[in-house]
Scaffold this motif. Sequence first.
Motif, short mmCIF file in Angstrom:
data_model
loop_
_atom_site.label_atom_id
_atom_site.label_comp_id
_atom_site.label_asym_id
_atom_site.label_seq_id
_atom_site.Cartn_x
_atom_site.Cartn_y
_atom_site.Cartn_z
N UNK A 1 0.81 -1.22 0.00
CA UNK A 1 0.00 0.00 0.00
C UNK A 1 0.84 1.28 0.00
N UNK A 2 1.89 1.31 0.81
CA UNK A 2 2.69 2.53 0.92
C UNK A 2 3.38 2.89 -0.39
N UNK A 3 3.84 1.88 -1.10
CA UNK A 3 4.57 2.12 -2.35
C UNK A 3 3.65 2.70 -3.42
N UNK A 4 2.45 2.12 -3.50
CA UNK A 4 1.47 2.60 -4.49
C UNK A 4 1.12 4.06 -4.18
N UNK A 5 0.90 4.35 -2.91
CA UNK A 5 0.55 5.72 -2.53
C UNK A 5 1.69 6.69 -2.81
N UNK A 6 2.92 6.24 -2.62
CA UNK A 6 4.06 7.12 -2.92
C UNK A 6 4.04 7.56 -4.39
N UNK A 7 3.81 6.60 -5.28
CA UNK A 7 3.80 6.92 -6.72
C UNK A 7 2.62 7.83 -7.05
N UNK A 8 1.47 7.52 -6.47
CA UNK A 8 0.28 8.33 -6.75
C UNK A 8 0.42 9.74 -6.16
N UNK A 9 0.93 9.81 -4.95
CA UNK A 9 1.06 11.12 -4.30
C UNK A 9 1.98 12.04 -5.10
N UNK A 10 3.02 11.46 -5.68
CA UNK A 10 3.99 12.28 -6.43
C UNK A 10 3.51 12.59 -7.84
N UNK A 11 2.33 12.11 -8.17
CA UNK A 11 1.73 12.51 -9.45
C UNK A 11 2.11 11.66 -10.64
N UNK A 12 2.63 10.46 -10.40
CA UNK A 12 2.95 9.58 -11.53
C UNK A 12 1.66 9.07 -12.18
#
Length: 375
Positions: A135-146
């Motif tokens: 979950x954390x990894x997916x959110x990191x990518x989404x949060x950064x706008x990828x």
Amino acid sequence: MTGLEPGQPGAERGRGSLPSNAPRPRLLERYRAFLPLTDATPIVSLGEGATPLVHAERLGAAWGIPNLHLKFEGMNPTGSFKDRGMVMAVAKALEEGARSIVCASTGNTSASAAAYGAAAGLEVVVVLPAGKIAAGKLLQAQAAGARVLAVEGNFDAALRIVRELAEQDEHPITLVNSVNPFRLEGQKTAAFEVCEDLARAPDILAIPVGNAGNISAYWMGFRAWHAAGRIGALPRMWGFQAEGAAPLVLGHPVEHPETFATAIRIGNPASWEKAVAARDESGGLIEAVGEDEIFDAYRDVVRFAGIFCEPASAASLAGVRKLRLAGRLDADALVVCVLTGHGLKDPDTAGRLADPLVTAAPTLPAVMEALGWHF
Ligand code: F0G
């Protein structure tokens, strides 16, 4: 001028001979002589590298490996070792005028690409295996706008697709998976740091293996440091795969890799030959560890060493413990286990370490009672 001048009393605090007000050198600058940089390469940085090497005395004592050290790569800016390679790949992509980068990922590469791409103003596309990203990894990518796409398939299928994406001409895009040679160039810097901190190479460098880039990068790093005369001997490389995703151990690709350590859920590693060369040239090994062995190591390293890593990272520890129990590791060996990513990335698995939360009224008797310390 504020702060301390070099030579002033108290100026040389902590970090060798650096004055305390000097900026820390960025990873690409620090190892410039060993990296394929040109005058035109922009020195980007999010503060990657210089991660701790921790002597795990209590854990090592429990396992009969008193010289056990942990290279905690979870302390990189996006929480994994990928940042060392990504900073290099993104710097080179910028040098070449790229506008977009793409990767397949089991999670960490995408988190790193998203962060470095955001900082550089690049378009970032990531292709992930649906339902298999912590979950954390997916959110990191989404949060950064990828731009995040999940495909119905595993990492190997995702990697095949992004290789094709990088080859089409319609929308030029730079591949930043570890098949991009600059990734491994950046990642090899971790081996330099290990040698600097120990003032020698370890006897054993233990590392989890998925797509097999990192074991290859460490071996490149140790060889480069050795060739430069900075270490007198090379370590043996010990790689560990999860039993259900162990193509390098089996000697053939695995069509349906499975493990709860999703970061290394890979059936056909891209750096296959390089990893085998690292194993053989170093007199090392690549073996498999079971799910329970990985979980036990994941729990023990946070309970006995205070270091919270993600499940895949614990494969290195599980392997070392297994070989020690089997009498295949000398008690006095200097062992470095690479802990590749941070435990906070995978809160669902971490939940298996947690007992149900105990609540109590905010009074001394109630709290004593709840602790079982009868009032
Ligand atoms: N540990 C972690 C936490 C990882 O994320 C990975 C790989 C590995 C170990 C294995 O390293 O692939 O160089 O052998 N993660 C990739 C990703 C595949 O997409 O984030 P490797």
